[in-house]
Design an enzyme around this catalytic site. Structure first.
Site, PDB file in Angstrom:
ATOM      1  N   HIS A   1     170.837  57.966  26.935  1.00 24.15           N
ATOM      2  CA  HIS A   1     171.672  58.987  27.628  1.00 24.15           C
ATOM      3  C   HIS A   1     173.046  58.334  28.024  1.00 24.15           C
ATOM      4  CE1 HIS A   1     171.481  63.531  28.721  1.00 24.15           C
ATOM      5  NE2 HIS A   1     172.644  63.328  28.187  1.00 24.15           N
TER       6      HIS A   1
ATOM      7  N   ASP B   1     168.091  68.583  30.642  1.00 25.91           N
ATOM      8  CA  ASP B   1     167.404  67.348  31.106  1.00 25.91           C
ATOM      9  C   ASP B   1     166.386  67.417  31.998  1.00 25.91           C
ATOM     10  OD1 ASP B   1     167.138  64.331  31.554  1.00 25.91           O
ATOM     11  OD2 ASP B   1     169.389  64.120  31.378  1.00 25.91           O
TER      12      ASP B   1
ATOM     13  N   HIS C   1     166.108  65.136  34.196  1.00 28.42           N
ATOM     14  CA  HIS C   1     166.819  64.478  35.005  1.00 28.42           C
ATOM     15  C   HIS C   1     168.187  64.730  35.195  1.00 28.42           C
ATOM     16  CE1 HIS C   1     163.870  61.707  32.961  1.00 28.42           C
ATOM     17  NE2 HIS C   1     163.425  61.444  34.102  1.00 28.42           N
TER      18      HIS C   1
ATOM     19  N   ASP D   1     170.722  62.589  36.029  1.00 28.89           N
ATOM     20  CA  ASP D   1     171.496  61.470  35.459  1.00 28.89           C
ATOM     21  C   ASP D   1     172.856  61.631  36.537  1.00 28.89           C
ATOM     22  OD1 ASP D   1     169.773  60.874  33.654  1.00 28.89           O
ATOM     23  OD2 ASP D   1     170.704  61.870  31.981  1.00 28.89           O
TER      24      ASP D   1
ATOM     25  N   HIS E   1     171.544  54.686  31.946  1.00 31.18           N
ATOM     26  CA  HIS E   1     171.229  56.214  31.244  1.00 31.18           C
ATOM     27  C   HIS E   1     170.851  57.290  32.428  1.00 31.18           C
ATOM     28  CE1 HIS E   1     166.562  56.364  30.726  1.00 31.18           C
ATOM     29  NE2 HIS E   1     166.845  55.713  31.765  1.00 31.18           N
TER      30      HIS E   1
ATOM     31  N   ASP F   1     169.077  65.930  26.293  1.00 31.89           N
ATOM     32  CA  ASP F   1     168.065  64.971  26.456  1.00 31.89           C
ATOM     33  C   ASP F   1     166.841  65.531  26.047  1.00 31.89           C
ATOM     34  OD1 ASP F   1     166.253  63.099  27.597  1.00 31.89           O
ATOM     35  OD2 ASP F   1     167.504  62.611  29.085  1.00 31.89           O
TER      36      ASP F   1
ATOM     37  N   ASP G   1     163.912  64.634  26.674  1.00 29.49           N
ATOM     38  CA  ASP G   1     162.835  64.973  27.855  1.00 29.49           C
ATOM     39  C   ASP G   1     162.993  66.027  28.502  1.00 29.49           C
ATOM     40  OD1 ASP G   1     164.629  64.329  29.879  1.00 29.49           O
ATOM     41  OD2 ASP G   1     164.573  62.235  29.821  1.00 29.49           O
TER      42      ASP G   1
ATOM     43  N   GLU H   1     168.026  60.361  23.418  1.00 36.22           N
ATOM     44  CA  GLU H   1     166.811  59.746  24.193  1.00 36.22           C
ATOM     45  C   GLU H   1     165.424  59.979  23.097  1.00 36.22           C
ATOM     46  OE1 GLU H   1     166.116  58.046  26.943  1.00 36.22           O
ATOM     47  OE2 GLU H   1     167.951  58.238  27.877  1.00 36.22           O
TER      48      GLU H   1
HETATM   49  N1  LIG Z   1     168.760  59.533  30.590  1.00 37.04           N
HETATM   50  C1  LIG Z   1     167.484  59.601  31.152  1.00 37.04           C
HETATM   51  N2  LIG Z   1     166.322  59.905  30.642  1.00 37.04           N
HETATM   52  N3  LIG Z   1     167.610  59.327  32.342  1.00 37.04           N
HETATM   53  C2  LIG Z   1     166.301  58.771  33.279  1.00 37.04           C
HETATM   54  C3  LIG Z   1     166.715  58.624  34.548  1.00 37.04           C
HETATM   55  C4  LIG Z   1     165.616  58.008  35.432  1.00 37.04           C
HETATM   56  C5  LIG Z   1     165.860  57.698  37.018  1.00 37.04           C
HETATM   57  N4  LIG Z   1     166.494  58.890  37.736  1.00 37.04           N
HETATM   58  C6  LIG Z   1     166.946  56.629  37.149  1.00 37.04           C
HETATM   59  O1  LIG Z   1     167.993  56.707  37.307  1.00 37.04           O
HETATM   60  O2  LIG Z   1     166.623  55.521  36.601  1.00 37.04           O
HETATM   61 MN   LIG Z   2     169.182  62.074  30.496  1.00 33.62          MN
HETATM   62 MN   LIG Z   3     166.061  62.857  31.081  1.00 33.43          MN
END
Ligand SMILES: NC(=[NH2+])NCCC[C@H](N)C(=O)O
Ligand SMILES: [Mn+2]
Ligand SMILES: [Mn+2]
Length: 299
Positions: free
Chosen positions: A99, A122, A124, A126, A139, A226, A228, A271
């Protein structure tokens, strides 16, 4: 006249630690994306992948960020490519890659809009900065960077900042937020539909509210998917899976409603990691969702 979608791949795996996500663009192409979208009302041009310089993992001394230089260089390059697509008045469709590529995508797109909206689909947020990141993985930072927060080189990509305003973003599907991200969301009043709201209100309501919220305040909307965001049952090929995610059908519904709105002006799917996947299930899923986003109907 048929609208043209221009595809660009960003085989980036340096924004996190799990190898294989650099093969995401290939996995999505093997899943038949061009054939699928060609069937709809579009002319498709696949511009191939940007080149990514992949040295041994480095840690930036000042910020603690992993592979900062390579991610910065790749983001500049992707921003240029996306700018070329914008100049040709085509729809930019970007394939990741992790990402972190959003930093480049948004740098390329946002200067064409006074008020770009962003839908961040997502698990998350991010929204981490070098100070709040638990991992040092870029990411986990692209949305913060695009809002003008975080490492200076990343923020300056495209030579302007911020790319988006706090009130112009909507996060959908969140269920794994770090402490610093939660604070930022509260402090800035960022619009977030967590899994709780999706469960409680239903995806139709969530997307209708998102559209209502963004429609008048923005002049274009970028959709960042994303994979996920979906439950790992449907999307096992991702580097940071989180249980309790959005379902397959809810995601199609979301894409169908966004398609009907005709408000989406650019998109990216990120991702997808074929090494972690099961027979390209996640690559296929990405392509199916693109089908719905670009107007496929069940009947
Ligand atoms: N794009 C993603 N899958 N991001 C996941 C981030 C996970 C976690 N919050 C980190 O900063 O490491
Ligand atoms: Mn993401
Ligand atoms: Mn994510």
């Amino acid at each position: 006249m048929k609208r043209t979608i221009k595809i660009i791949g960003a085989p980036m795996d340096l924004g996190q630690l799990r190898r294989g996500v650099d093969m995401g663009p290939s996995a999505i192409r093997y899943a038949g994306v061009v054939e699928r979208l060609e069937h709809l009302e579009f002319e498709i041009e696949d511009l191939g992948d940007i080149a990514i310089d992949r040295p041994r993992t480095t840690i930036d001394e000042k910020s603690g960020l992993r592979n900062l230089q390579s991610v910065t260089a790749a983001s500049e390059l992707l921003a240029k490519k996306v700018t070329e697509i914008m100049e040709s008045r085509s729809f930019p469709l970007v394939f990741g890659g992790d990402h972190s590529i959003s930093i480049g995508t948004l740098a390329g797109i946002s200067k064409y809009y006074k008020n770009l909206g962003v839908i961040w689909y997502d698990a998350h947020g991010d929204l981490n900065t070098p100070e709040t990141s638990p991992s040092g993985n870029i990411h986990g930072m692209p949305l913060a960077v695009s809002l003008g927060l975080g490492e200076e080189h990343l923020i300056k990509i495209g030579e302007y900042s911020p790319k988006v305003k706090f009130e112009n973003i909507v996060i959908i599907g969140a269920r794994s937020l770090d402490e610093g991200e939660k604070e930022l969301i509260k402090e800035k009043g960022i619009k977030v539909f967590t899994m709780h709201e999706i469960d409680r209100l239903g995806m139709t309501y969530v997307i209708e509210e998102t559209i209502k919220y963004l429609k008048d305040r923005t002049d274009g909307i970028h959709l960042s998917v994303d994979l996920d965001a979906l439950d790992p049952i449907y999307a096992p090929g991702v580097g940071t899976p989180v249980n309790g995610g959005i379902s397959y059908r809810e995601s199609h519904l979301a894409m169908e409603l966004l398609s009907e709105s005709k408000l989406i002006t650019s998109a990216e799917f990120v991702e997808v990691n074929p090494i972690l996947d099961e027979k390209n299930k996640t690559g296929n899923l990405a392509v199916e969702l693109m089908g719905s986003l670009f107007g496929e109907k069940l009947l």
